[in-house]
Design a protein around this motif. Structure first.
Motif, PDB file in Angstrom:
ATOM      1  N   GLN A   1       0.827  -1.217   0.000  1.00 44.26           N
ATOM      2  CA  GLN A   1       0.000   0.000   0.000  1.00 44.26           C
ATOM      3  C   GLN A   1       0.853   1.255   0.000  1.00 44.26           C
ATOM      4  OE1 GLN A   1      -3.032  -0.420   3.081  1.00 44.26           O
ATOM      5  NE2 GLN A   1      -4.401  -0.921   1.382  1.00 44.26           N
ATOM      6  N   GLU A   2       1.936   1.231   0.790  1.00 46.45           N
ATOM      7  CA  GLU A   2       2.842   2.387   0.810  1.00 46.45           C
ATOM      8  C   GLU A   2       3.389   2.664  -0.588  1.00 46.45           C
ATOM      9  OE1 GLU A   2       6.153   1.941   3.470  1.00 46.45           O
ATOM     10  OE2 GLU A   2       4.825   1.274   5.092  1.00 46.45           O
ATOM     11  N   LEU A   3       3.881   1.581  -1.223  1.00 51.59           N
ATOM     12  CA  LEU A   3       4.506   1.743  -2.537  1.00 51.59           C
ATOM     13  C   LEU A   3       3.473   2.180  -3.564  1.00 51.59           C
ATOM     14  CD1 LEU A   3       6.677  -1.452  -2.328  1.00 51.59           C
ATOM     15  CD2 LEU A   3       7.578   0.863  -2.592  1.00 51.59           C
ATOM     16  N   ASN A   4       2.263   1.655  -3.451  1.00 54.01           N
ATOM     17  CA  ASN A   4       1.194   2.051  -4.363  1.00 54.01           C
ATOM     18  C   ASN A   4       0.857   3.532  -4.188  1.00 54.01           C
ATOM     19  OD1 ASN A   4      -2.211   2.097  -4.446  1.00 54.01           O
ATOM     20  ND2 ASN A   4      -1.075   1.466  -6.265  1.00 54.01           N
ATOM     21  N   ALA A   5       0.884   3.984  -2.923  1.00 57.23           N
ATOM     22  CA  ALA A   5       0.608   5.391  -2.665  1.00 57.23           C
ATOM     23  C   ALA A   5       1.675   6.275  -3.312  1.00 57.23           C
ATOM     24  CB  ALA A   5       0.552   5.648  -1.165  1.00 57.23           C
ATOM     25  N   GLU A   6       2.881   5.708  -3.487  1.00 52.01           N
ATOM     26  CA  GLU A   6       3.959   6.465  -4.141  1.00 52.01           C
ATOM     27  C   GLU A   6       3.883   6.363  -5.658  1.00 52.01           C
ATOM     28  OE1 GLU A   6       7.585   4.972  -2.430  1.00 52.01           O
ATOM     29  OE2 GLU A   6       6.771   5.267  -0.408  1.00 52.01           O
ATOM     30  N   GLY A   7       2.897   5.622  -6.165  1.00 51.46           N
ATOM     31  CA  GLY A   7       2.671   5.614  -7.607  1.00 51.46           C
ATOM     32  C   GLY A   7       2.974   4.314  -8.316  1.00 51.46           C
ATOM     33  N   THR A   8       3.349   3.262  -7.567  1.00 53.88           N
ATOM     34  CA  THR A   8       3.666   1.991  -8.217  1.00 53.88           C
ATOM     35  C   THR A   8       2.387   1.198  -8.487  1.00 53.88           C
ATOM     36  OG1 THR A   8       5.694   1.953  -6.927  1.00 53.88           O
ATOM     37  CG2 THR A   8       5.091  -0.084  -8.058  1.00 53.88           C
ATOM     38  N   THR A   9       2.270   0.704  -9.704  1.00 56.53           N
ATOM     39  CA  THR A   9       1.148  -0.169 -10.047  1.00 56.53           C
ATOM     40  C   THR A   9       1.479  -1.585  -9.580  1.00 56.53           C
ATOM     41  OG1 THR A   9       0.812   1.175 -12.011  1.00 56.53           O
ATOM     42  CG2 THR A   9      -0.291  -0.966 -11.953  1.00 56.53           C
ATOM     43  N   PHE A  10       0.512  -2.281  -9.019  1.00 63.39           N
ATOM     44  CA  PHE A  10       0.732  -3.656  -8.573  1.00 63.39           C
ATOM     45  C   PHE A  10      -0.199  -4.627  -9.281  1.00 63.39           C
ATOM     46  CE2 PHE A  10       2.988  -1.717  -5.113  1.00 63.39           C
ATOM     47  CZ  PHE A  10       3.938  -2.670  -4.768  1.00 63.39           C
ATOM     48  N   LEU A  11       0.332  -5.785  -9.609  1.00 68.51           N
ATOM     49  CA  LEU A  11      -0.472  -6.908 -10.080  1.00 68.51           C
ATOM     50  C   LEU A  11      -0.152  -8.055  -9.144  1.00 68.51           C
ATOM     51  CD1 LEU A  11       0.701  -6.910 -13.769  1.00 68.51           C
ATOM     52  CD2 LEU A  11      -0.937  -5.393 -12.719  1.00 68.51           C
ATOM     53  N   ILE A  12      -1.160  -8.539  -8.457  1.00 66.71           N
ATOM     54  CA  ILE A  12      -0.895  -9.549  -7.435  1.00 66.71           C
ATOM     55  C   ILE A  12      -1.707 -10.802  -7.714  1.00 66.71           C
ATOM     56  CG2 ILE A  12      -1.071 -10.054  -4.979  1.00 66.71           C
ATOM     57  CD1 ILE A  12      -0.698  -7.100  -4.449  1.00 66.71           C
ATOM     58  N   VAL A  13      -1.024 -11.928  -7.811  1.00 67.73           N
ATOM     59  CA  VAL A  13      -1.700 -13.220  -7.852  1.00 67.73           C
ATOM     60  C   VAL A  13      -1.735 -13.717  -6.422  1.00 67.73           C
ATOM     61  CG1 VAL A  13      -1.510 -15.631  -8.550  1.00 67.73           C
ATOM     62  CG2 VAL A  13      -1.009 -13.827 -10.190  1.00 67.73           C
ATOM     63  N   GLU A  14      -2.905 -14.021  -5.899  1.00 67.76           N
ATOM     64  CA  GLU A  14      -2.971 -14.367  -4.487  1.00 67.76           C
ATOM     65  C   GLU A  14      -4.183 -15.239  -4.203  1.00 67.76           C
ATOM     66  OE1 GLU A  14      -0.648 -13.740  -1.924  1.00 67.76           O
ATOM     67  OE2 GLU A  14      -2.063 -15.250  -1.230  1.00 67.76           O
ATOM     68  N   HIS A  15      -4.009 -16.172  -3.271  1.00 75.11           N
ATOM     69  CA  HIS A  15      -5.128 -17.020  -2.856  1.00 75.11           C
ATOM     70  C   HIS A  15      -5.724 -16.567  -1.540  1.00 75.11           C
ATOM     71  CE1 HIS A  15      -5.109 -19.973  -5.992  1.00 75.11           C
ATOM     72  NE2 HIS A  15      -3.809 -20.162  -5.865  1.00 75.11           N
ATOM     73  N   ASN A  16      -4.995 -15.717  -0.818  1.00 72.58           N
ATOM     74  CA  ASN A  16      -5.494 -15.242   0.468  1.00 72.58           C
ATOM     75  C   ASN A  16      -6.560 -14.175   0.206  1.00 72.58           C
ATOM     76  OD1 ASN A  16      -5.849 -13.733   2.845  1.00 72.58           O
ATOM     77  ND2 ASN A  16      -3.829 -14.364   3.603  1.00 72.58           N
ATOM     78  N   MET A  17      -7.837 -14.590   0.284  1.00 77.57           N
ATOM     79  CA  MET A  17      -8.930 -13.705  -0.114  1.00 77.57           C
ATOM     80  C   MET A  17      -9.030 -12.463   0.769  1.00 77.57           C
ATOM     81  SD  MET A  17     -10.349 -14.238  -2.787  1.00 77.57           S
ATOM     82  CE  MET A  17      -8.963 -15.026  -3.531  1.00 77.57           C
ATOM     83  N   ASP A  18      -8.728 -12.636   2.050  1.00 78.01           N
ATOM     84  CA  ASP A  18      -8.813 -11.468   2.927  1.00 78.01           C
ATOM     85  C   ASP A  18      -7.829 -10.402   2.475  1.00 78.01           C
ATOM     86  OD1 ASP A  18     -10.732 -12.666   4.492  1.00 78.01           O
ATOM     87  OD2 ASP A  18      -9.219 -13.731   5.667  1.00 78.01           O
ATOM     88  N   LEU A  19      -6.621 -10.852   2.128  1.00 82.09           N
ATOM     89  CA  LEU A  19      -5.609  -9.898   1.671  1.00 82.09           C
ATOM     90  C   LEU A  19      -6.044  -9.258   0.357  1.00 82.09           C
ATOM     91  CD1 LEU A  19      -2.730  -8.806   2.294  1.00 82.09           C
ATOM     92  CD2 LEU A  19      -1.874 -10.489   0.674  1.00 82.09           C
ATOM     93  N   VAL A  20      -6.516 -10.095  -0.583  1.00 84.72           N
ATOM     94  CA  VAL A  20      -6.925  -9.583  -1.895  1.00 84.72           C
ATOM     95  C   VAL A  20      -8.033  -8.554  -1.723  1.00 84.72           C
ATOM     96  CG1 VAL A  20      -8.123 -10.203  -4.024  1.00 84.72           C
ATOM     97  CG2 VAL A  20      -6.225 -11.600  -3.208  1.00 84.72           C
ATOM     98  N   MET A  21      -9.045  -8.892  -0.946  1.00 90.07           N
ATOM     99  CA  MET A  21     -10.214  -8.019  -0.858  1.00 90.07           C
ATOM    100  C   MET A  21      -9.908  -6.727  -0.096  1.00 90.07           C
ATOM    101  SD  MET A  21     -12.217  -9.456  -2.745  1.00 90.07           S
ATOM    102  CE  MET A  21     -12.416 -11.058  -3.543  1.00 90.07           C
ATOM    103  N   SER A  22      -8.986  -6.822   0.883  1.00 91.04           N
ATOM    104  CA  SER A  22      -8.695  -5.607   1.640  1.00 91.04           C
ATOM    105  C   SER A  22      -7.710  -4.707   0.907  1.00 91.04           C
ATOM    106  CB  SER A  22      -8.138  -5.974   3.017  1.00 91.04           C
ATOM    107  OG  SER A  22      -6.937  -6.686   2.864  1.00 91.04           O
ATOM    108  N   LEU A  23      -6.888  -5.316   0.056  1.00 89.28           N
ATOM    109  CA  LEU A  23      -5.780  -4.565  -0.545  1.00 89.28           C
ATOM    110  C   LEU A  23      -6.130  -3.964  -1.906  1.00 89.28           C
ATOM    111  CD1 LEU A  23      -3.012  -4.284   0.736  1.00 89.28           C
ATOM    112  CD2 LEU A  23      -2.184  -6.121  -0.726  1.00 89.28           C
TER     113      LEU A  23
END
Lengths: 255, 393
Positions: A199-221
């Motif tokens: 989130q910090e890095l995204n706030a600085e302008g970095t685009t993220f693509l995340i493959v993830e199975h942890n739904m809580d992390l995916v949905m909150s992030l």
């Protein structure tokens, strides 16, 4: 697709997209004509059942695997089938599904590997210049393993190795970062640490693509969720919309 | 929270900062001492050698050290194990001999030119061979040396075939002991040049890229290292120096036979010597060459014409692989470290503190992005955390 219609007010900016991306392994169409558009400056998540082609898609985009057909466009340039190091230089950094580091190199050297230099003379110049070492140390401080800089990377715990891998990716100054299961095999407290770093890095302008199975992390992030099934996206949109999409529930949650 | 973590971090950094500088200074002193000792030994050996046989054995050992060190440009930096480096040794030797014989070039001009020829031949061979990794690369490297063996045996009109090739001596007026003495210093100079280059690459940006390839090639590529070009350059450097060592050998020994120049055994010796000393270390191949070289000479004297010297060499290798899998130098370093201050205890302690710090940061980080959600899940997560934390302690 339905999601974009629903939240029609937001205009999408994209620097990375694929058109008709296809990769066949033997008789298996691992990625099958995938049209994906990632939202620039946002945290994009790619979810889907195991074997839905997420990692293969990932590898096609980053050049580790050459796609059979289709195109990958990054910053209006066609990067399809380019060598992985060229794609890294273009500005896409990536992590690997099971964390990959250089086990028998020091933590600091692990980060320094990602330094970009060209020209024969600068390649033969010492690897540890002050500016680069300072930058690498700052990144180690940022991910919280700076006190281990002289340890061999193989002596770190799995979670520390994940943080080290992230520091290495950051050393290349990517403007888009692809993380393949950043929370896999990591204890919950560290998941929180990785999540807040993203989130910090995204706030600085970095685009993220995340493959993830942890739904809580995916949905909150994430801001934008793309659901993969059988090698192509079947739904996309904000976490809330995707979570209530019946096709997603069927494919992913088996409801 | 931030206050707690910063006070924690400060003493840690101070404590760990002292140890590595001490360690690197100690390593620097050890290297300098080793180099001085080596230079003195090289300097006085020819004068101290009791007879021409010992002197010629010294030349052989130095030529081994040259081949093992040049092999290590590839094997040590990139981890690509070539069992066929004898191909480059043979090409350098025959190149030098044929250039002297057919073009009448001065010996050392022919030698340098043969090095250039080897470098040029390496490019297409390297591009082809480096497309495969691991065991496949080993087999490709063996195949190449076997092809060259057949070519040089069969093409008798050009290479002298199985009758061998006589290389004119560069200093025809010198007596044999003096001839050995001159070549002892020439090999030592070649070895010194290689060691300086190895040292320079080891600390360079290029070197860190090569080592990353050794550790994980795909990962290095993903971080932006053009791995194919890096490997090819390392391969060219390695092959060229092996060729130069072969050319020097041709000028010294004066008689070449394809069976010996293009032999798997010669390539295996290079690997054996480098592994024995330690491929991650500047002086590893040199140490390995001295031990294997002396061993081979002693075994040959003991067992005469029988093949028992090979059995004995094999046993030597087996012992090293069993008890010092990383080589002699790392084993000695580990032994010395055991008597020194135990720096690892600091690290274990800080790892515990890190866990503490991460836990603190993790909680605050989670609350930043998930707010109430983290609290809700906190109960479930606690159960999952407990066993892993216990394992860590």
């Amino acid at each position: 697709m339905t999601a974009t219609a629903a939240s029609g007010a937001t205009t999408t900016v994209s620097n990375l997209s694929t058109r008709g991306l296809t990769k066949v392994f033997g008789g298996v169409r691992a990625v099958d004509g995938a049209d994906v558009t990632f939202h620039e400056g946002k945290i994009n998540a790619l979810i889907g059942p195991n074997g839905s082609g997420k990692t293969t898609f990932f590898n096609c985009v980053t050049g580790m695997i050459k796609p059979d057909s289709g195109t990958v466009t990054f910053k209006d340039r066609d990067i399809t089938g380019k060598a992985p190091h060229a794609i890294a230089h273009a500005g896409i950094g990536r992590s690997f599904q099971l964390c990959r580091i250089f086990p028998r190199m020091s933590v600091l050297d692990n980060v320094l590997v990602a330094v970009r230099r060209t020209g024969i003379r600068s390649l033969l110049a010492p690897a540890r210049t002050e500016a680069e070492v300072t930058k690498a140390r700052q990144l180690l401080v940022r991910v919280g393993i700076d006190h281990l800089e002289n340890a061999e990377a193989r002596d770190l715990s799995y979670g520390q190795q994940k943080l080290l891998e992230l520091a290495g990716v950051l050393m290349g100054d990517p403007d888009t970062i692809m993380l393949d299961e950043p929370a896999g095999g990591v204890n919950p407290s560290l998941i929180g640490r990785i999540g807040s770093l993203v989130q910090e890095l995204n706030a600085e302008g970095t685009t993220f693509l995340i493959v993830e199975h942890n739904m809580d992390l995916v949905m909150s992030l994430s801001h934008h969720v793309i659901v993969f099934d059988r090698g192509r996206p079947i739904a996309e949109g904000t976490p809330d919309i995707v979570q209530s999409d019946p096709r997603v529930l069927e494919a992913y949650l088996g409801v | 929270m931030p206050n707690a973590s910063s006070t924690l971090a400060a003493p840690e950094r101070a404590a760990t900062a002292a140890t590595p500088t001490d360690r690197s200074r100690r390593r620097k002193i050890a290297t300098v001492v080793a180099l001085i000792v080596a230079a003195v030994v090289v300097g006085i050996f020819p004068a101290a050698a009791p007879n021409a046989y010992i002197l010629s054995a010294g030349v052989v050992i130095l030529s081994y050290a040259c081949t093992a060190t040049s092999w290590n440009f590839m094997g040590g930096f990139t981890g690509y194990i070539s069992l066929g480096h004898a191909a480059w040794f043979g090409l350098g030797a025959y190149g030098t001999g044929i250039l002297v014989r057919d073009l009448g070039l001065p010996s050392f001009v022919a030698w340098a030119l043969a090095g250039v020829v080897v470098a040029i031949i390496t490019v297409p061979i390297g591009i082809a061979a480096l497309r495969v990794r691991g065991a496949s690369f080993v087999i490709v490297s063996i195949a190449f040396v076997l092809i060259l063996l057949l070519v040089f045996q069969g093409w008798g009109s050009f290479t002298g075939g199985s009758n061998g090739l006589v290389v004119p001596r560069p200093f025809p007026d010198l007596m044999r002991p003096v001839h050995h003495q001159v070549f002892f210093y020439l090999f030592a100079a070649l070895l010194a040049a290689m060691l300086v280059l190895w040292w320079a690459i080891n600390r360079s940006r290029f070197g860190i890229g090569l080592k990353a390839i050794r550790e994980d090639e795909d990962k290095a590529e993903a971080l932006g290292i053009p791995t194919r070009n890096y490997k090819l350059v390392a391969y060219i450097i390695s092959a060229t120096f092996t060729g130069l060592a072969g050319g020097m050998y041709a000028l010294w020994f004066g008689d070449l036979d394809p069976i010996f120049q293009f032999s798997i055994l010669l390539g295996s010796y290079m690997v054996l010597m480098a592994l024995l000393g330690g491929i991650r270390h500047l002086l590893g191949p040199l140490v390995g060459a001295i031990i294997v070289g002396i061993g081979l000479e002693v075994f040959k004297l003991q067992f005469g014409d029988t093949q028992f010297h090979l059995v004995a060499t094999g046993l030597l290798l087996a012992l090293v692989v069993l008890f010092m899998p990383d080589g002699i130098i790392p084993a000695l370093q580990a032994g010395i470290k055991r008597f020194g201050p135990q720096s690892s205890s600091i690290r274990e302690m800080t790892a515990g503190e890190l866990a503490e710090r991460n836990r603190a940061a993790g909680v605050s980080g989670a609350s930043v992005f998930a707010g109430r959600k983290a609290e809700r899940e906190g109960v479930e997560n606690e159960d999952a955390t407990t066993p892993t934390e216990e394992e860590k302690r």
